[in-house]
Enzyme design. Structure first.
Site, PDB file in Angstrom:
ATOM      1  N   GLU A 170       3.892  76.300 -38.452  1.00 46.57           N
ATOM      2  CA  GLU A 170       4.752  75.733 -38.053  1.00 46.57           C
ATOM      3  C   GLU A 170       5.589  75.477 -38.178  1.00 46.57           C
ATOM      4  OE1 GLU A 170       2.369  71.799 -40.269  1.00 46.57           O
ATOM      5  OE2 GLU A 170       1.107  72.647 -39.470  1.00 46.57           O
ATOM      6  N   GLU A 378      -5.552  75.840 -38.478  1.00 43.73           N
ATOM      7  CA  GLU A 378      -6.036  74.245 -38.853  1.00 43.73           C
ATOM      8  C   GLU A 378      -6.512  72.868 -38.168  1.00 43.73           C
ATOM      9  OE1 GLU A 378      -2.991  73.026 -41.646  1.00 43.73           O
ATOM     10  OE2 GLU A 378      -2.291  75.860 -41.842  1.00 43.73           O
TER      11      GLU A 378
HETATM   12  C1  NOJ Z   1       0.033  71.898 -42.033  1.00 46.49           C
HETATM   13  C2  NOJ Z   1       0.298  72.314 -43.232  1.00 46.49           C
HETATM   14  O1  NOJ Z   1      -0.194  74.075 -42.750  1.00 46.49           O
HETATM   15  C3  NOJ Z   1      -0.428  73.142 -44.726  1.00 46.49           C
HETATM   16  O2  NOJ Z   1       0.934  73.541 -45.171  1.00 46.49           O
HETATM   17  C4  NOJ Z   1      -0.562  71.405 -45.275  1.00 46.49           C
HETATM   18  O3  NOJ Z   1      -0.917  71.283 -46.086  1.00 46.49           O
HETATM   19  C5  NOJ Z   1      -0.965  70.427 -43.871  1.00 46.49           C
HETATM   20  N1  NOJ Z   1      -0.830  70.646 -42.626  1.00 46.49           N
HETATM   21  C6  NOJ Z   1      -1.448  69.306 -44.386  1.00 46.49           C
HETATM   22  O4  NOJ Z   1      -0.808  68.536 -44.134  1.00 46.49           O
END
Ligand code: NOJ
Length: 480
Positions: A170, A378
Protein backbone atom coordinates in the site's frame (compact mmCIF):
# COMPACT_ATOMS: atom_id res chain seq x y z
CA UNK A 1 -22.06 -10.22 -16.44
CA UNK A 2 -24.49 -12.94 -15.42
CA UNK A 3 -23.49 -16.60 -15.72
CA UNK A 4 -25.69 -19.68 -15.75
CA UNK A 5 -22.99 -21.41 -13.72
CA UNK A 6 -19.85 -20.09 -12.16
CA UNK A 7 -16.48 -21.60 -13.00
CA UNK A 8 -14.92 -23.52 -10.13
CA UNK A 9 -11.96 -22.12 -8.23
CA UNK A 10 -8.69 -23.48 -9.69
CA UNK A 11 -7.27 -26.46 -7.80
CA UNK A 12 -4.14 -24.58 -6.82
CA UNK A 13 -6.06 -21.50 -5.62
CA UNK A 14 -4.24 -19.97 -2.66
CA UNK A 15 -6.78 -19.74 0.15
CA UNK A 16 -4.80 -17.62 2.52
CA UNK A 17 -4.73 -15.02 5.21
CA UNK A 18 -2.41 -12.10 5.90
CA UNK A 19 -0.69 -10.04 8.58
CA UNK A 20 2.05 -7.47 9.05
CA UNK A 21 5.04 -7.57 11.41
CA UNK A 22 4.30 -4.45 13.44
CA UNK A 23 0.67 -5.40 13.89
CA UNK A 24 1.28 -8.88 15.33
CA UNK A 25 4.85 -9.56 16.39
CA UNK A 26 5.42 -7.47 19.50
CA UNK A 27 8.94 -8.22 20.83
CA UNK A 28 9.81 -4.75 19.66
CA UNK A 29 13.31 -4.79 21.08
CA UNK A 30 13.86 -8.50 21.53
CA UNK A 31 16.85 -10.38 20.10
CA UNK A 32 18.60 -7.34 18.72
CA UNK A 33 15.76 -5.70 16.80
CA UNK A 34 16.22 -1.98 16.18
CA UNK A 35 13.33 0.49 16.42
CA UNK A 36 11.21 1.26 13.37
CA UNK A 37 9.41 4.54 12.75
CA UNK A 38 6.25 2.97 14.16
CA UNK A 39 7.99 2.13 17.44
CA UNK A 40 8.80 5.79 17.91
CA UNK A 41 5.71 7.37 16.33
CA UNK A 42 3.17 5.49 18.46
CA UNK A 43 4.90 6.69 21.60
CA UNK A 44 4.27 10.31 20.76
CA UNK A 45 1.26 11.73 22.59
CA UNK A 46 -2.02 11.73 20.65
CA UNK A 47 -0.93 9.74 17.59
CA UNK A 48 -2.99 6.55 18.04
CA UNK A 49 -6.30 5.44 19.54
CA UNK A 50 -5.87 5.42 23.33
CA UNK A 51 -2.10 5.53 22.88
CA UNK A 52 -1.89 1.93 21.66
CA UNK A 53 1.32 0.58 20.17
CA UNK A 54 2.86 -2.66 18.93
CA UNK A 55 5.34 -3.26 21.77
CA UNK A 56 3.56 -6.52 22.60
CA UNK A 57 0.87 -6.57 19.88
CA UNK A 58 -0.39 -10.18 19.91
CA UNK A 59 3.09 -11.51 20.75
CA UNK A 60 3.29 -13.56 17.57
CA UNK A 61 7.10 -13.42 17.74
CA UNK A 62 7.02 -15.65 20.80
CA UNK A 63 3.89 -17.59 19.89
CA UNK A 64 4.31 -18.21 16.19
CA UNK A 65 4.21 -21.99 16.60
CA UNK A 66 0.82 -21.80 18.27
CA UNK A 67 -0.42 -19.51 15.50
CA UNK A 68 0.86 -21.75 12.71
CA UNK A 69 -0.76 -24.72 14.42
CA UNK A 70 -4.10 -22.91 14.25
CA UNK A 71 -3.50 -22.17 10.56
CA UNK A 72 -2.68 -25.81 9.88
CA UNK A 73 -5.77 -27.00 11.69
CA UNK A 74 -7.85 -24.65 9.60
CA UNK A 75 -6.30 -26.04 6.42
CA UNK A 76 -4.92 -22.67 5.32
CA UNK A 77 -3.05 -22.95 2.02
CA UNK A 78 -1.08 -19.70 2.14
CA UNK A 79 0.04 -17.21 4.74
CA UNK A 80 1.19 -13.72 3.87
CA UNK A 81 3.37 -12.05 6.50
CA UNK A 82 5.81 -9.18 6.47
CA UNK A 83 9.40 -8.97 7.60
CA UNK A 84 10.44 -6.21 9.98
CA UNK A 85 13.37 -4.52 8.24
CA UNK A 86 14.86 -3.41 11.59
CA UNK A 87 14.93 -7.01 12.85
CA UNK A 88 17.30 -7.83 10.00
CA UNK A 89 19.24 -4.56 9.90
CA UNK A 90 18.73 -2.81 13.26
CA UNK A 91 20.38 0.31 11.81
CA UNK A 92 18.68 -0.03 8.42
CA UNK A 93 21.90 -1.10 6.72
CA UNK A 94 25.35 -2.25 7.77
CA UNK A 95 25.42 -4.96 10.38
CA UNK A 96 23.03 -7.88 10.01
CA UNK A 97 21.16 -9.28 13.01
CA UNK A 98 21.32 -13.05 12.58
CA UNK A 99 18.67 -13.63 15.26
CA UNK A 100 16.18 -11.68 13.15
CA UNK A 101 16.94 -13.71 10.05
CA UNK A 102 16.65 -16.89 12.09
CA UNK A 103 13.18 -15.99 13.35
CA UNK A 104 11.77 -15.79 9.82
CA UNK A 105 13.70 -18.91 8.80
CA UNK A 106 11.94 -20.78 11.57
CA UNK A 107 8.58 -19.31 10.63
CA UNK A 108 9.02 -20.25 6.96
CA UNK A 109 10.05 -23.79 7.90
CA UNK A 110 7.16 -24.17 10.29
CA UNK A 111 4.72 -23.08 7.57
CA UNK A 112 6.19 -25.39 4.98
CA UNK A 113 6.16 -28.29 7.42
CA UNK A 114 2.42 -27.66 7.73
CA UNK A 115 1.84 -27.41 3.96
CA UNK A 116 1.23 -23.68 4.07
CA UNK A 117 2.73 -21.62 1.24
CA UNK A 118 4.66 -18.67 2.73
CA UNK A 119 4.12 -15.31 1.00
CA UNK A 120 6.58 -12.65 2.13
CA UNK A 121 5.95 -8.91 2.14
CA UNK A 122 9.30 -7.16 2.32
CA UNK A 123 7.91 -3.80 3.38
CA UNK A 124 4.78 -3.17 5.42
CA UNK A 125 5.44 0.41 6.55
CA UNK A 126 8.04 -0.12 9.30
CA UNK A 127 11.14 1.60 7.93
CA UNK A 128 14.01 1.55 10.44
CA UNK A 129 14.07 4.67 12.61
CA UNK A 130 17.84 4.84 12.01
CA UNK A 131 17.22 5.59 8.32
CA UNK A 132 14.64 8.22 9.18
CA UNK A 133 17.21 9.88 11.44
CA UNK A 134 20.04 9.50 8.95
CA UNK A 135 18.45 10.81 5.77
CA UNK A 136 14.66 11.08 6.11
CA UNK A 137 13.95 7.51 4.91
CA UNK A 138 11.83 7.63 1.72
CA UNK A 139 12.73 11.26 1.13
CA UNK A 140 16.30 10.41 0.15
CA UNK A 141 17.55 8.45 -2.83
CA UNK A 142 20.01 6.80 -0.45
CA UNK A 143 17.19 4.50 0.59
CA UNK A 144 17.18 2.81 -2.82
CA UNK A 145 20.53 1.10 -2.17
CA UNK A 146 19.70 0.28 1.44
CA UNK A 147 16.33 -1.18 0.53
CA UNK A 148 17.93 -3.19 -2.25
CA UNK A 149 20.58 -4.58 0.10
CA UNK A 150 17.89 -5.53 2.63
CA UNK A 151 15.74 -7.21 -0.02
CA UNK A 152 18.65 -9.05 -1.59
CA UNK A 153 19.48 -10.39 1.87
CA UNK A 154 15.94 -11.76 2.13
CA UNK A 155 15.86 -13.14 -1.42
CA UNK A 156 19.16 -14.96 -0.82
CA UNK A 157 18.11 -16.32 2.53
CA UNK A 158 14.52 -17.42 1.84
CA UNK A 159 14.29 -17.55 -1.96
CA UNK A 160 14.90 -21.30 -2.03
CA UNK A 161 11.68 -21.90 -0.10
CA UNK A 162 9.54 -18.81 -0.70
CA UNK A 163 8.15 -18.31 -4.19
CA UNK A 164 5.63 -15.47 -3.73
CA UNK A 165 6.95 -12.08 -2.76
CA UNK A 166 5.24 -8.75 -2.19
CA UNK A 167 7.34 -5.58 -2.47
CA UNK A 168 5.77 -2.40 -1.07
CA UNK A 169 2.50 -2.75 0.79
CA UNK A 170 0.00 0.00 0.00
CA UNK A 171 2.49 2.59 -1.16
CA UNK A 172 -0.41 4.95 -1.82
CA UNK A 173 -1.46 4.70 1.81
CA UNK A 174 1.92 4.96 3.49
CA UNK A 175 2.93 8.03 1.50
CA UNK A 176 -0.58 9.53 1.61
CA UNK A 177 -1.04 9.15 5.35
CA UNK A 178 2.62 9.87 6.01
CA UNK A 179 2.92 13.10 4.01
CA UNK A 180 -0.56 14.30 2.97
CA UNK A 181 -2.77 13.89 6.03
CA UNK A 182 0.21 13.45 8.35
CA UNK A 183 -1.42 10.79 10.53
CA UNK A 184 1.21 8.09 9.90
CA UNK A 185 4.95 8.55 10.43
CA UNK A 186 6.69 10.84 9.73
CA UNK A 187 3.53 12.92 10.38
CA UNK A 188 4.23 15.48 7.67
CA UNK A 189 1.67 17.52 5.70
CA UNK A 190 3.50 18.55 2.57
CA UNK A 191 2.38 17.47 -0.88
CA UNK A 192 5.62 18.30 -2.64
CA UNK A 193 7.52 16.09 -0.21
CA UNK A 194 4.89 13.41 -0.64
CA UNK A 195 5.29 13.21 -4.42
CA UNK A 196 9.09 13.24 -4.15
CA UNK A 197 9.08 10.44 -1.56
CA UNK A 198 6.60 8.51 -3.64
CA UNK A 199 8.79 8.70 -6.72
CA UNK A 200 11.77 7.46 -4.72
CA UNK A 201 9.65 4.58 -3.40
CA UNK A 202 8.76 3.73 -7.01
CA UNK A 203 12.45 3.59 -7.89
CA UNK A 204 13.21 1.40 -4.89
CA UNK A 205 10.36 -0.92 -5.83
CA UNK A 206 11.68 -1.24 -9.39
CA UNK A 207 15.24 -1.80 -8.25
CA UNK A 208 14.37 -4.71 -5.97
CA UNK A 209 12.25 -6.34 -8.67
CA UNK A 210 15.33 -6.27 -10.88
CA UNK A 211 17.41 -7.85 -8.10
CA UNK A 212 14.75 -10.46 -7.51
CA UNK A 213 14.94 -11.59 -11.14
CA UNK A 214 18.63 -12.38 -10.67
CA UNK A 215 18.29 -14.17 -7.34
CA UNK A 216 14.94 -16.00 -7.26
CA UNK A 217 14.61 -17.25 -10.81
CA UNK A 218 11.48 -19.32 -10.26
CA UNK A 219 9.62 -16.86 -8.00
CA UNK A 220 6.83 -14.33 -8.50
CA UNK A 221 6.86 -10.79 -7.22
CA UNK A 222 4.52 -7.80 -7.19
CA UNK A 223 3.39 -4.85 -5.06
CA UNK A 224 0.22 -4.96 -2.94
CA UNK A 225 -1.85 -1.95 -3.84
CA UNK A 226 -4.78 -0.46 -1.91
CA UNK A 227 -7.23 -0.13 -4.75
CA UNK A 228 -10.61 1.43 -4.09
CA UNK A 229 -12.49 1.48 -7.39
CA UNK A 230 -14.17 4.82 -7.96
CA UNK A 231 -17.83 5.25 -8.95
CA UNK A 232 -19.42 8.46 -10.21
CA UNK A 233 -22.31 9.63 -8.04
CA UNK A 234 -24.64 9.63 -11.05
CA UNK A 235 -24.58 10.01 -14.84
CA UNK A 236 -24.09 13.78 -14.81
CA UNK A 237 -20.99 14.15 -17.04
CA UNK A 238 -19.32 16.45 -14.54
CA UNK A 239 -19.48 13.67 -11.97
CA UNK A 240 -18.26 11.11 -14.52
CA UNK A 241 -15.22 13.30 -15.16
CA UNK A 242 -14.69 13.65 -11.41
CA UNK A 243 -14.66 9.84 -11.17
CA UNK A 244 -12.13 9.65 -14.02
CA UNK A 245 -9.99 12.18 -12.17
CA UNK A 246 -10.18 10.20 -8.94
CA UNK A 247 -9.44 6.86 -10.57
CA UNK A 248 -6.32 8.26 -12.22
CA UNK A 249 -5.20 10.40 -9.28
CA UNK A 250 -5.80 7.77 -6.57
CA UNK A 251 -4.83 4.60 -8.40
CA UNK A 252 -3.41 4.77 -11.92
CA UNK A 253 -0.75 7.12 -10.57
CA UNK A 254 0.74 4.06 -8.84
CA UNK A 255 -0.38 1.05 -10.83
CA UNK A 256 0.62 2.53 -14.23
CA UNK A 257 4.12 3.05 -12.89
CA UNK A 258 4.35 -0.48 -11.52
CA UNK A 259 3.29 -2.07 -14.78
CA UNK A 260 4.25 0.36 -17.55
CA UNK A 261 6.79 2.64 -15.88
CA UNK A 262 4.74 5.69 -16.95
CA UNK A 263 2.93 8.39 -14.99
CA UNK A 264 -0.57 9.07 -16.28
CA UNK A 265 -0.85 12.29 -18.29
CA UNK A 266 -3.71 14.24 -16.69
CA UNK A 267 -2.44 13.77 -13.15
CA UNK A 268 1.11 14.60 -14.20
CA UNK A 269 -0.13 17.85 -15.76
CA UNK A 270 -2.17 18.70 -12.69
CA UNK A 271 0.86 18.17 -10.44
CA UNK A 272 3.14 20.14 -12.71
CA UNK A 273 0.69 23.07 -12.83
CA UNK A 274 0.60 23.03 -9.06
CA UNK A 275 4.36 22.74 -8.59
CA UNK A 276 4.04 19.24 -7.16
CA UNK A 277 5.46 16.94 -9.84
CA UNK A 278 8.37 14.80 -8.63
CA UNK A 279 11.95 15.35 -9.80
CA UNK A 280 12.89 12.91 -12.54
CA UNK A 281 16.59 12.20 -12.96
CA UNK A 282 18.39 10.52 -15.84
CA UNK A 283 17.80 6.80 -15.84
CA UNK A 284 14.69 6.95 -13.61
CA UNK A 285 12.13 6.26 -16.31
CA UNK A 286 14.11 3.42 -17.86
CA UNK A 287 14.51 1.75 -14.46
CA UNK A 288 10.76 2.07 -13.86
CA UNK A 289 9.92 0.67 -17.29
CA UNK A 290 12.15 -2.32 -16.78
CA UNK A 291 10.69 -3.81 -13.61
CA UNK A 292 7.32 -5.23 -14.49
CA UNK A 293 5.72 -7.27 -11.68
CA UNK A 294 4.40 -10.82 -12.17
CA UNK A 295 1.07 -10.03 -10.57
CA UNK A 296 -0.83 -7.13 -9.11
CA UNK A 297 -1.41 -7.59 -5.40
CA UNK A 298 -4.81 -6.19 -4.50
CA UNK A 299 -5.78 -4.98 -1.06
CA UNK A 300 -9.50 -4.46 -1.38
CA UNK A 301 -11.73 -3.11 1.34
CA UNK A 302 -14.18 -0.67 -0.18
CA UNK A 303 -15.22 1.45 -3.14
CA UNK A 304 -15.29 5.24 -3.27
CA UNK A 305 -18.08 7.33 -4.79
CA UNK A 306 -17.29 10.83 -5.95
CA UNK A 307 -18.80 13.93 -7.46
CA UNK A 308 -17.63 17.22 -8.95
CA UNK A 309 -15.53 19.40 -6.65
CA UNK A 310 -14.90 23.04 -7.65
CA UNK A 311 -11.52 24.73 -7.33
CA UNK A 312 -12.56 26.23 -4.02
CA UNK A 313 -14.16 22.95 -2.88
CA UNK A 314 -13.35 20.57 -0.04
CA UNK A 315 -9.94 19.08 0.67
CA UNK A 316 -8.62 16.85 3.47
CA UNK A 317 -11.08 15.81 6.17
CA UNK A 318 -11.28 13.92 9.42
CA UNK A 319 -10.96 10.13 9.47
CA UNK A 320 -12.95 7.88 11.76
CA UNK A 321 -10.46 6.09 14.05
CA UNK A 322 -12.84 5.57 16.97
CA UNK A 323 -15.45 3.20 15.53
CA UNK A 324 -18.21 5.81 16.04
CA UNK A 325 -20.24 5.34 12.89
CA UNK A 326 -20.72 8.54 10.95
CA UNK A 327 -17.79 10.39 12.49
CA UNK A 328 -15.76 10.67 9.27
CA UNK A 329 -16.23 13.54 6.83
CA UNK A 330 -16.27 13.77 3.03
CA UNK A 331 -12.94 14.73 1.57
CA UNK A 332 -11.60 15.64 -1.84
CA UNK A 333 -9.10 17.39 -4.02
CA UNK A 334 -10.30 20.84 -5.10
CA UNK A 335 -10.82 20.96 -8.85
CA UNK A 336 -10.72 17.16 -9.20
CA UNK A 337 -13.29 15.29 -7.11
CA UNK A 338 -14.90 14.96 -3.70
CA UNK A 339 -16.35 11.91 -1.96
CA UNK A 340 -20.06 11.52 -1.35
CA UNK A 341 -22.17 8.87 0.37
CA UNK A 342 -23.26 6.08 -1.93
CA UNK A 343 -26.96 5.49 -1.19
CA UNK A 344 -26.69 1.86 -2.31
CA UNK A 345 -24.04 0.79 0.17
CA UNK A 346 -23.91 0.13 3.89
CA UNK A 347 -20.84 0.93 5.96
CA UNK A 348 -18.78 -0.53 8.78
CA UNK A 349 -18.51 1.14 12.17
CA UNK A 350 -15.40 2.88 10.83
CA UNK A 351 -17.40 4.28 7.88
CA UNK A 352 -15.86 2.03 5.22
CA UNK A 353 -18.36 1.10 2.53
CA UNK A 354 -19.32 -2.57 2.28
CA UNK A 355 -19.33 -3.49 -1.39
CA UNK A 356 -18.59 -7.10 -2.40
CA UNK A 357 -19.37 -6.41 -6.04
CA UNK A 358 -16.76 -3.69 -5.92
CA UNK A 359 -14.17 -6.44 -5.52
CA UNK A 360 -15.27 -7.99 -8.79
CA UNK A 361 -15.13 -4.58 -10.43
CA UNK A 362 -11.62 -4.08 -9.03
CA UNK A 363 -10.48 -7.44 -10.37
CA UNK A 364 -12.00 -6.76 -13.78
CA UNK A 365 -10.50 -3.30 -14.07
CA UNK A 366 -7.00 -4.43 -13.07
CA UNK A 367 -7.06 -7.46 -15.36
CA UNK A 368 -8.30 -5.40 -18.29
CA UNK A 369 -5.95 -2.49 -17.90
CA UNK A 370 -2.78 -4.34 -16.95
CA UNK A 371 -3.23 -7.86 -18.38
CA UNK A 372 -1.77 -9.37 -15.24
CA UNK A 373 -2.92 -12.07 -12.82
CA UNK A 374 -4.22 -10.66 -9.56
CA UNK A 375 -3.35 -11.90 -6.09
CA UNK A 376 -5.83 -10.63 -3.52
CA UNK A 377 -3.38 -9.76 -0.79
CA UNK A 378 -5.96 -8.37 1.65
CA UNK A 379 -9.71 -8.23 2.19
CA UNK A 380 -11.66 -8.29 5.41
CA UNK A 381 -14.01 -6.65 7.85
CA UNK A 382 -12.89 -4.56 10.81
CA UNK A 383 -15.56 -4.93 13.49
CA UNK A 384 -16.19 -5.02 17.22
CA UNK A 385 -16.41 -8.64 18.40
CA UNK A 386 -18.03 -9.88 21.60
CA UNK A 387 -16.42 -12.58 23.64
CA UNK A 388 -19.29 -14.60 25.13
CA UNK A 389 -19.22 -16.15 28.59
CA UNK A 390 -18.58 -19.58 27.04
CA UNK A 391 -15.56 -18.23 25.10
CA UNK A 392 -17.39 -18.27 21.76
CA UNK A 393 -17.28 -15.39 19.27
CA UNK A 394 -20.26 -15.43 16.96
CA UNK A 395 -19.09 -13.20 14.14
CA UNK A 396 -21.82 -13.92 11.60
CA UNK A 397 -21.37 -10.39 10.17
CA UNK A 398 -17.77 -11.31 9.25
CA UNK A 399 -18.92 -14.54 7.62
CA UNK A 400 -21.50 -12.58 5.59
CA UNK A 401 -18.86 -10.09 4.55
CA UNK A 402 -16.30 -12.68 3.48
CA UNK A 403 -18.84 -15.01 1.87
CA UNK A 404 -20.26 -12.30 -0.36
CA UNK A 405 -16.74 -11.28 -1.37
CA UNK A 406 -15.72 -14.84 -2.17
CA UNK A 407 -18.82 -15.14 -4.33
CA UNK A 408 -17.75 -12.09 -6.32
CA UNK A 409 -14.25 -13.50 -6.74
CA UNK A 410 -15.82 -16.55 -8.27
CA UNK A 411 -17.83 -14.23 -10.47
CA UNK A 412 -14.63 -12.54 -11.62
CA UNK A 413 -12.97 -15.89 -12.29
CA UNK A 414 -16.01 -16.83 -14.35
CA UNK A 415 -15.67 -13.53 -16.22
CA UNK A 416 -12.14 -14.62 -17.11
CA UNK A 417 -9.92 -12.91 -14.55
CA UNK A 418 -6.83 -14.88 -13.47
CA UNK A 419 -7.05 -14.71 -9.67
CA UNK A 420 -4.12 -16.45 -7.97
CA UNK A 421 -5.41 -16.45 -4.44
CA UNK A 422 -7.30 -14.77 -1.66
CA UNK A 423 -5.58 -13.60 1.52
CA UNK A 424 -8.09 -12.43 4.05
CA UNK A 425 -7.12 -9.74 6.48
CA UNK A 426 -6.33 -11.12 8.98
CA UNK A 427 -5.61 -14.51 10.55
CA UNK A 428 -5.43 -13.50 14.22
CA UNK A 429 -6.72 -10.24 15.60
CA UNK A 430 -4.02 -7.61 15.58
CA UNK A 431 -3.14 -3.99 16.19
CA UNK A 432 -5.00 -1.71 13.82
CA UNK A 433 -2.34 1.03 13.37
CA UNK A 434 -4.40 4.08 14.47
CA UNK A 435 -7.52 2.29 15.71
CA UNK A 436 -6.21 0.24 18.60
CA UNK A 437 -7.23 -3.36 19.26
CA UNK A 438 -11.00 -2.92 19.28
CA UNK A 439 -11.21 -2.99 15.47
CA UNK A 440 -10.87 -6.72 14.96
CA UNK A 441 -10.29 -8.53 11.68
CA UNK A 442 -9.17 -12.05 12.59
CA UNK A 443 -10.55 -15.57 12.41
CA UNK A 444 -8.80 -16.05 15.72
CA UNK A 445 -9.74 -13.81 18.60
CA UNK A 446 -6.86 -12.62 20.76
CA UNK A 447 -7.77 -11.77 24.29
CA UNK A 448 -6.28 -8.34 24.72
CA UNK A 449 -7.48 -4.76 24.50
CA UNK A 450 -6.26 -1.16 24.59
CA UNK A 451 -5.71 -1.29 28.34
CA UNK A 452 -3.22 -4.15 28.14
CA UNK A 453 -2.22 -7.55 26.77
CA UNK A 454 -4.29 -9.59 29.30
CA UNK A 455 -3.51 -13.26 28.71
CA UNK A 456 -3.32 -13.08 24.89
CA UNK A 457 -5.30 -16.30 24.67
CA UNK A 458 -6.19 -17.43 21.15
CA UNK A 459 -9.84 -18.39 20.56
CA UNK A 460 -11.40 -19.58 17.32
CA UNK A 461 -14.25 -17.42 16.11
CA UNK A 462 -17.24 -18.80 14.22
CA UNK A 463 -15.68 -17.44 11.01
CA UNK A 464 -12.67 -19.72 11.59
CA UNK A 465 -14.85 -22.76 11.04
CA UNK A 466 -16.58 -21.13 8.08
CA UNK A 467 -13.25 -20.52 6.27
CA UNK A 468 -12.09 -24.02 7.16
CA UNK A 469 -15.14 -25.40 5.32
CA UNK A 470 -14.60 -23.11 2.32
CA UNK A 471 -10.98 -24.21 1.98
CA UNK A 472 -11.93 -27.86 2.27
CA UNK A 473 -14.57 -27.50 -0.44
CA UNK A 474 -12.32 -25.26 -2.58
CA UNK A 475 -15.17 -22.76 -2.74
CA UNK A 476 -18.39 -21.73 -1.14
CA UNK A 477 -20.46 -24.45 0.35
CA UNK A 478 -24.13 -24.51 -0.76
CA UNK A 479 -23.68 -21.87 -3.44
CA UNK A 480 -23.73 -22.10 -7.19
C1 NOJ B 1 -4.36 -2.39 4.86
C2 NOJ B 1 -3.05 -2.50 5.56
O1 NOJ B 1 -2.13 -3.12 4.72
C3 NOJ B 1 -3.16 -3.22 6.87
O2 NOJ B 1 -1.96 -3.11 7.54
C4 NOJ B 1 -4.33 -2.68 7.65
O3 NOJ B 1 -4.42 -3.14 8.94
C5 NOJ B 1 -5.59 -2.96 6.86
N1 NOJ B 1 -5.51 -2.21 5.65
C6 NOJ B 1 -6.88 -2.60 7.56
O4 NOJ B 1 -6.93 -1.24 7.76
Amino acid sequence: MEHKNYKAFPNNFLWGSASAAYQIEGAWEQDGKGPSVWDTYTKQEGTTYKGTNGDVAVDHYNRYKEDVKLMAEMGLKAYRFSIAWSRIFPEGSGEINEAGLQFYDDLVDELIKNNIEPLITVYHWDVPQALMDKYGAWESREIIEDFDLYCQTLFNRYGDRVKYWVTLNEQNIFVGLGYRSGVHPPGVKDLKRMYEANHIANLANAKVIQSFRKIVKDGKIGPSFAYSPVYPYNSDPKNILAAENAEEFNSHWWMDIYVWGKYPEATWNYLEDNGLAPTIEDGDMSLLADAKPDFMGLNYYQTTTVEFNPLDGVGEAKMNTSGKKGSSQDSGVPGLFKTITNPFLGTTDWDWTIDPRGLRIALRRIANRYQLPVLITENGLGAFDDLEADDSINDDYRIDFLETHVEEIQGAISDGVDVLGYCTWSFTDLLSWLNGYQKRYGFVYVDRDEEGPKDLRRLKKKSYFWYQAVIKANGLVNRK
